[in-house]
Design an enzyme around this catalytic site. Structure first.
Site, PDB file in Angstrom:
ATOM      1  N   HIS A 306       8.936  -4.408  -4.406  1.00 26.76           N
ATOM      2  CA  HIS A 306       8.648  -6.055  -4.575  1.00 26.76           C
ATOM      3  C   HIS A 306       8.221  -6.548  -3.584  1.00 26.76           C
ATOM      4  CE1 HIS A 306       9.805  -9.752  -6.137  1.00 26.76           C
ATOM      5  NE2 HIS A 306       9.809  -9.218  -7.511  1.00 26.76           N
ATOM      6  N   ASP A 363      11.642  -4.057 -13.608  1.00 24.61           N
ATOM      7  CA  ASP A 363      10.900  -3.376 -14.783  1.00 24.61           C
ATOM      8  C   ASP A 363      11.545  -1.937 -14.786  1.00 24.61           C
ATOM      9  OD1 ASP A 363       9.071  -5.378 -15.570  1.00 24.61           O
ATOM     10  OD2 ASP A 363       8.116  -5.273 -13.976  1.00 24.61           O
TER      11      ASP A 363
HETATM   12  N1  CMC Z   1       5.173   3.578  -5.057  1.00 22.11           N
HETATM   13  C1  CMC Z   1       4.505   4.141  -4.010  1.00 22.11           C
HETATM   14  N2  CMC Z   1       4.375   3.356  -2.924  1.00 22.11           N
HETATM   15  C2  CMC Z   1       4.465   2.055  -2.751  1.00 22.11           C
HETATM   16  C3  CMC Z   1       5.006   1.476  -4.036  1.00 22.11           C
HETATM   17  C4  CMC Z   1       5.405   2.372  -5.121  1.00 22.11           C
HETATM   18  N3  CMC Z   1       5.836   1.651  -6.349  1.00 22.11           N
HETATM   19  N4  CMC Z   1       5.054   0.106  -3.900  1.00 22.11           N
HETATM   20  C5  CMC Z   1       4.395  -0.130  -2.673  1.00 22.11           C
HETATM   21  N5  CMC Z   1       4.295   1.210  -2.038  1.00 22.11           N
HETATM   22  C6  CMC Z   1       3.729   1.537  -0.723  1.00 22.11           C
HETATM   23  C7  CMC Z   1       2.299   1.066  -0.377  1.00 22.11           C
HETATM   24  O1  CMC Z   1       1.376   2.005  -0.642  1.00 22.11           O
HETATM   25  C8  CMC Z   1       2.125   0.684   0.790  1.00 22.11           C
HETATM   26  O2  CMC Z   1       2.288   1.777   1.643  1.00 22.11           O
HETATM   27  P1  CMC Z   1       1.390   1.621   2.957  1.00 22.11           P
HETATM   28  O3  CMC Z   1       2.082   0.655   4.070  1.00 22.11           O
HETATM   29  O4  CMC Z   1       1.742   3.226   3.286  1.00 22.11           O
HETATM   30  O5  CMC Z   1       0.090   1.554   2.767  1.00 22.11           O
HETATM   31  C9  CMC Z   1       3.595  -0.038   1.011  1.00 22.11           C
HETATM   32  O6  CMC Z   1       4.547   0.476   0.374  1.00 22.11           O
HETATM   33  C10 CMC Z   1       3.485  -1.669   0.895  1.00 22.11           C
HETATM   34  O7  CMC Z   1       3.041  -1.798  -0.388  1.00 22.11           O
HETATM   35  P2  CMC Z   1       2.047  -3.239  -0.730  1.00 22.11           P
HETATM   36  O8  CMC Z   1       1.171  -2.778  -1.839  1.00 22.11           O
HETATM   37  O9  CMC Z   1       1.492  -3.414   0.231  1.00 22.11           O
HETATM   38  O10 CMC Z   1       3.327  -3.991  -1.376  1.00 22.11           O
HETATM   39  P3  CMC Z   1       3.124  -5.365  -2.073  1.00 22.11           P
HETATM   40  O11 CMC Z   1       4.152  -6.231  -1.545  1.00 22.11           O
HETATM   41  O12 CMC Z   1       1.701  -6.018  -1.789  1.00 22.11           O
HETATM   42  O13 CMC Z   1       3.291  -5.008  -3.505  1.00 22.11           O
HETATM   43  C11 CMC Z   1       4.246  -4.258  -5.565  1.00 22.11           C
HETATM   44  C12 CMC Z   1       4.513  -5.352  -4.327  1.00 22.11           C
HETATM   45  C13 CMC Z   1       5.392  -4.708  -6.648  1.00 22.11           C
HETATM   46  C14 CMC Z   1       2.920  -4.814  -6.319  1.00 22.11           C
HETATM   47  C15 CMC Z   1       4.296  -2.929  -5.291  1.00 22.11           C
HETATM   48  O14 CMC Z   1       5.283  -2.552  -4.923  1.00 22.11           O
HETATM   49  C16 CMC Z   1       3.897  -2.034  -6.516  1.00 22.11           C
HETATM   50  O15 CMC Z   1       2.853  -2.040  -6.807  1.00 22.11           O
HETATM   51  N6  CMC Z   1       5.169  -1.562  -7.139  1.00 22.11           N
HETATM   52  C17 CMC Z   1       4.915  -0.746  -8.630  1.00 22.11           C
HETATM   53  C18 CMC Z   1       4.642  -1.713  -9.481  1.00 22.11           C
HETATM   54  C19 CMC Z   1       5.721  -2.294 -10.023  1.00 22.11           C
HETATM   55  O16 CMC Z   1       6.879  -1.828 -10.248  1.00 22.11           O
HETATM   56  N7  CMC Z   1       5.577  -3.933 -10.323  1.00 22.11           N
HETATM   57  C20 CMC Z   1       6.670  -4.773 -10.942  1.00 22.11           C
HETATM   58  C21 CMC Z   1       6.937  -5.822  -9.671  1.00 22.11           C
HETATM   59  S1  CMC Z   1       8.419  -6.672 -10.113  1.00 22.11           S
HETATM   60  C22 CMC Z   1       8.273  -7.653 -11.567  1.00 22.11           C
HETATM   61  C23 CMC Z   1       6.924  -8.407 -11.688  1.00 22.11           C
HETATM   62  O17 CMC Z   1       6.629  -8.951 -10.529  1.00 22.11           O
HETATM   63  O18 CMC Z   1       6.635  -8.625 -12.658  1.00 22.11           O
END
Ligand code: CMC
Length: 429
Positions: A306, A363
């Site tokens: 998140h 989720d």
């Molecule tokens: N699985 C594997 N790796 C992950 C995941 C995941 N679910 N989420 C983040 N990472 C890794 C990402 O690859 C990155 O790694 P590195 O530093 O080695 O490049 C690191 O963690 C930071 O990720 P980010 O994409 O920069 O983080 P963000 O804050 O931009 O994204 C997020 C947040 C929620 C979009 C992301 O965690 C994600 O895609 N999660 C899966 C989708 C999900 O469950 N979304 C629902 C969010 S909660 C409800 C809502 O908002 O609607």
């Protein structure tokens, strides 16, 4: 005591005010930075940018805290009433008896759609994504209520909010019925909000759907937990569209489009697909986790991570309990719940997830609950939208009353070509 921050740019030092929120968080107010230094700030994804002051929802991602209008989210777990929470979010305090009755009556009185709206559903292909239908139909709704294009006062806002919150449930249920070729079920004025939605989804003309209390309570709680989450992607979209003085319906229709994305509300669908892939035997939980953390990062562990929560998402904790309660009281089991538990166990011990502070989010368990309620997968994000609507309305209202409001118009750092010349078509290579 007011504080300032100092920024040195070359020979110039500027002093910037520091704004303090009621929970102690602080922000540097940079609104005059450009006129004083020529600099803008750059913050992709707005991860470090406060776009407004807001008194609706407080999130502390480090401590896993979520409060609606000051009330911790956990306090809604035992006596869930989505309508009460909707009013709380929009108007800033819990409604008294008279306010609650008036709002409930408005919801009941406005549940029906104009008969002509039903024909619109028939124009969509059976396979149309329900989120596309929902967004289109919320905009269509505005054509039937031009009186709400300009909201003069709080009582008009209450009427518009009641119409939207009530009708969105009818729109969602009709989209589902149309996709299955089932007859539309009119809303039943004797049923409260959540039971009426379940009735429109699942009753048949010759057989009313009467779910057990645990089913009603699970959906009620799920809607409450989705009702607001401060400046998330869809809410920021609603605010951005509303900042141009677009009407409430148009702004919320835009919110639905943002919510549709798989990294936002669409994640609940992706979680279920991931669990089903594992269940069908195409992969073990261990193999899936390995794929998610592998060098090429072919997949993400959906329902994990998140932008704000870096400890745990309190909504996920509550939903996990709700899922256990639902399955126990119904006396059923679900292999997908077992797989979800296993994935959580593996991830919580794996340094990849621990180091990046990736925990289950809202989720992760919501899809398992919705599936047990009989909601088809392609309707999961629609249910999220029904839940999030009061939050969008609350933010739209707050913004429209904000004396500091301005059209949302971020800056950029241009990195394209410079100083090129127009070349006529016959001279181009
Ligand atoms: N699985 C594997 N790796 C992950 C995941 C995941 N679910 N989420 C983040 N990472 C890794 C990402 O690859 C990155 O790694 P590195 O530093 O080695 O490049 C690191 O963690 C930071 O990720 P980010 O994409 O920069 O983080 P963000 O804050 O931009 O994204 C997020 C947040 C929620 C979009 C992301 O965690 C994600 O895609 N999660 C899966 C989708 C999900 O469950 N979304 C629902 C969010 S909660 C409800 C809502 O908002 O609607």
């Amino acid at each position: 005591m007011s504080q300032t921050a100092r920024l040195t740019v070359g020979d110039t030092e500027v002093e910037l005010p520091v704004v303090q929120g009621s929970e102690g968080e602080r922000a540097v107010d940079i609104r005059h930075l450009r006129e004083r230094t020529g600099l803008v700030t750059l913050d992709p994804g707005f991860a470090n940018t406060g776009s407004c002051k807001s008194a609706i929802t407080f999130v502390d991602g480090e401590r896993g805290v979520l409060r609606y209008r000051g009330i911790p989210i956990e306090q809604f777990e035992q006596s869930p009433n989505f309508v009460e929470v909707a009013w709380l979010l929009i108007f800033g305090r819990l409604p008294n008896g008279e306010e609650y009755d008036r709002f409930s009556q408005e919801l009941t009185a406005n549940a029906n759609l104009d008969e002509r709206m039903k024909h619109h559903f028939e124009g969509f292909p059976r396979s149309a994504p329900p989120m596309a239908i929902l967004s289109a139909m919320i905009n269509t709704l505005s054509c039937f209520h031009p009186e709400f294009f300009e909201l003069e006062d709080s009582s008009q806002l209450e009427q518009a909010a009641a119409r939207l919150i009530s009708k969105v449930r009818t729109l969602a249920a009709y989209a589902y019925r149309n996709s299955r070729g089932l007859p539309y079920m009119y809303p039943n004025p004797r049923l409260p909000y959540v039971l009426n939605f379940l009735h429109m989804m699942f009753s048949l003309p010759y057989q009313p759907y009467e779910p057990p209390d645990v089913v009603r309570d699970a959906l009620n709680l799920l809607l409450i937990l989705h009702a607001d989450h401060e400046q998330n992607c869809s809410t920021s979209t609603v605010r951005m569209v509303g900042s141009a003085r677009a009407n409430l319906f148009a702004s919320c229709a835009a919110g639905v489009c943002a919510l549709w994305g798989p990294l936002h509300g669409g994640a609940n669908v992706e979680v279920l697909e991931m669990l089903e892939t594992i269940h069908r035997g195409h992969m073990t939980p261990e193999e899936y986790v390995a794929l998610a953390k592998g060098k090429e990062k072919k997949v993400r562990l959906m329902g994990f991570g998140h932008r704000v929560y870096k400890n745990f998402d309190p909504r996920a904790t509550i939903l996990r309990r709700a899922a256990e309660r639902l399955f126990t009281e119904l006396g059923v089991s679900d292999p997908l719940l077992d797989i979800a538990r296993r994935l959580e166990e593996i991830a919580l011990e794996d340094p990849y997830f621990v180091d990046r502070r990736l925990y289950p989010n809202v989720d992760f368990y919501s899809g398992i609950i919705l599936r047990r309620l009989g909601i088809p997968t392609n309707m999961f994000t629609v249910v999220f939208a029904i839940g999030r609507l009061p939050g969008w309305i609350a933010h739209w209202r707050e913004q429209s009353l904000d004396p500091d409001r301005r059209i949302a118009r971020p800056r950029q750092v241009y990195v394209g070509e410079t100083g090129l010349r127009y070349v006529p078509p016959e001279q181009r290579e």
